[in-house]
Design an enzyme around this catalytic site. Structure first.
Site: not given
Ligand code: DAK
Length: 260
Positions: A66, A111, A114, A134
């Site tokens: 992200a 992300g 993911e 993270e």
């Protein structure tokens, strides 16, 4: 349709989708995720895509996570909305009527990992690195990293990856079942596209029903899961494609599937 952060190329029934923010290692900001959702909506509405390959632009990253710059300083409400957006993206890919292969060409972190996990399966370049870092940022995975990772690799490896935040190599990812294949980078896209084309050549109703069964039954007990499979089998056998597939076999000719 033109997008700022995504490239889409239609190769017959196969869509090649490229995350296109190479200067930021294809980090997933709101715009990219929103555009990726639009891409899937358009492909689904078009009705002609039978499979997709998802990869990253440049030679360093599939997606390095992200977008930390964008997330920095946001409050809980914005972060929850961002997480919801990421979850919509994962669900859209997972439940689309066609499969997606993630062709991981470099870093697939946070992300990015993911996102790859939302695809049906993953092919990786030898240089690829996977991880859920993270916790290094004081965060936890927010786009399905805990939930999908544990289903893909089991609880022990999911714990190690999420709790340490350490990345693993493509070879290790292969060993633990996170990715299906590791190939030289020069062969990654060609191989993934060939696999996507093989899927696109199969009976579309059958591929769709099979992946639905695989997805919907993963958390069911065996009795309910088998009942779901039996119902889906019965429904698929009512399709024109299943009749065509069996007739073509008997007549010793290639099947001509119409997705009906
Ligand atoms: N976000 C934004 N920019 C990024 C980025 C990222 N995740 N990763 C890399 N970049 C940018 C760098 O800032 C740099 O930009 P410039 O300085 O050139 O402007 C450019 O991409 C090139 O990166 P580097 O110079 O760092 O390249 P290196 O080869 O030296 O290092 C690296 C590559 C991948 C090891 C390094 O860039 C890195 O550590 N990146 C961050 C990896 C990471 O921590 N990923 C996880 C992100 S957190 C949630 C929702 C979602 C999530 C969590 C919670 N809620 C709503 C609760 C998900 C979180 C994440 O994914």
């Amino acid at each position: 349709m033109a997008y700022d952060t995504i490239l889409v190329e239609q190769k017959g029934a196969v869509a090649l989708i490229t995350l296109n923010r190479p200067k930021a290692l294809n980090a997933l900001n709101r715009q990219l995720i929103t555009e990726l959702l639009s891409v899937y909506d358009a492909l689904i509405a078009g009705g002609t895509t039978r499979s997709a390959v998802l990869t990253g632009a440049g030679d360093k990253a599939f997606a390095a996570g992200a977008d930390i710059t964008e997330m920095n300083g946001q409050g809980p409400a914005d972060m929850a909305a961002f997480s919801a957006l990421g979850h919509r993206m994962g669900a859209r890919i997972e439940t689309a009527p066609f499969p997606t292969i993630a062709a991981v060409n470099g870093f697939a972190l946070g992300g990015g990992c993911e996102l790859a996990l939302s695809a049906d399966f993953i092919h990786a370049a030898e240089e690829a690195k996977f991880g859920q870092p993270e916790v290094n940022l004081g965060l936890i995975p927010g786009f399905g990293g805990c939930t999908r990772l544990v289903r893909r690799v089991g609880v022990a490896w999911a714990r190690e990856l999420v709790e340490t935040g350490d990345p693993i190599s493509a070879a290790e990812a292969l060993r633990i079942g996170l990715c299906n294949r590791v190939v030289p980078r020069a062969q990654l896209l060609e191989g993934a596209l060939k696999t996507a084309q093989r899927i696109a050549d199969r009976g579309p109703c059958a591929v769709r029903a099979a992946r639905d069964v695989l997805l919907q039954t993963q958390d069911l007990d065996l009795v309910r899961a088998n009942a779901f499979e039996m119902t889906a089998f019965g429904l698929v056998s009512a399709s024109a494609d299943s009749q065509e597939g069996m007739t073509a076999f008997v007549e010793k000719r290639p099947a001509k599937f119409q997705g009906k």
